[in-house]
Design a protein around this motif. Structure first.
Motif: not given
Length: 68
Positions: A12, A30, A45-48, A50
């Motif tokens: 992740k 975060k 990318c702003t999805q932790r 991902r």
């Protein structure tokens, strides 16, 4: 560009940033991710959570990492 090896199929994004010594904690990861300072394969990318896979390129500010 620095090469970072992972032992699994994916990791992740927040965990990758800790592995690469970009941040010291998940909280720091975060904040960094939500501030849109992380680019994965040319896209912000702003999805932790991902999934980062081998062959991906992660850029943070002026640092670049190739995932192996």
């Amino acid at each position: 560009m620095k090469n970072i090896k992972i032992k699994t199929d994916f990791i992740k994004l927040d965990q990758f940033l800790k592995l690469a010594d970009v941040v010291m904690s998940g909280g720091e990861a975060k904040v960094l991710i939500l501030s849109e300072d992380v680019i994965v394969n040319g896209e912000i990318c702003t999805q932790r959570g991902r999934k980062i896979k081998k062959g991906d390129i992660v850029k943070v500010n002026d640092m670049s990492f190739l995932v192996e």
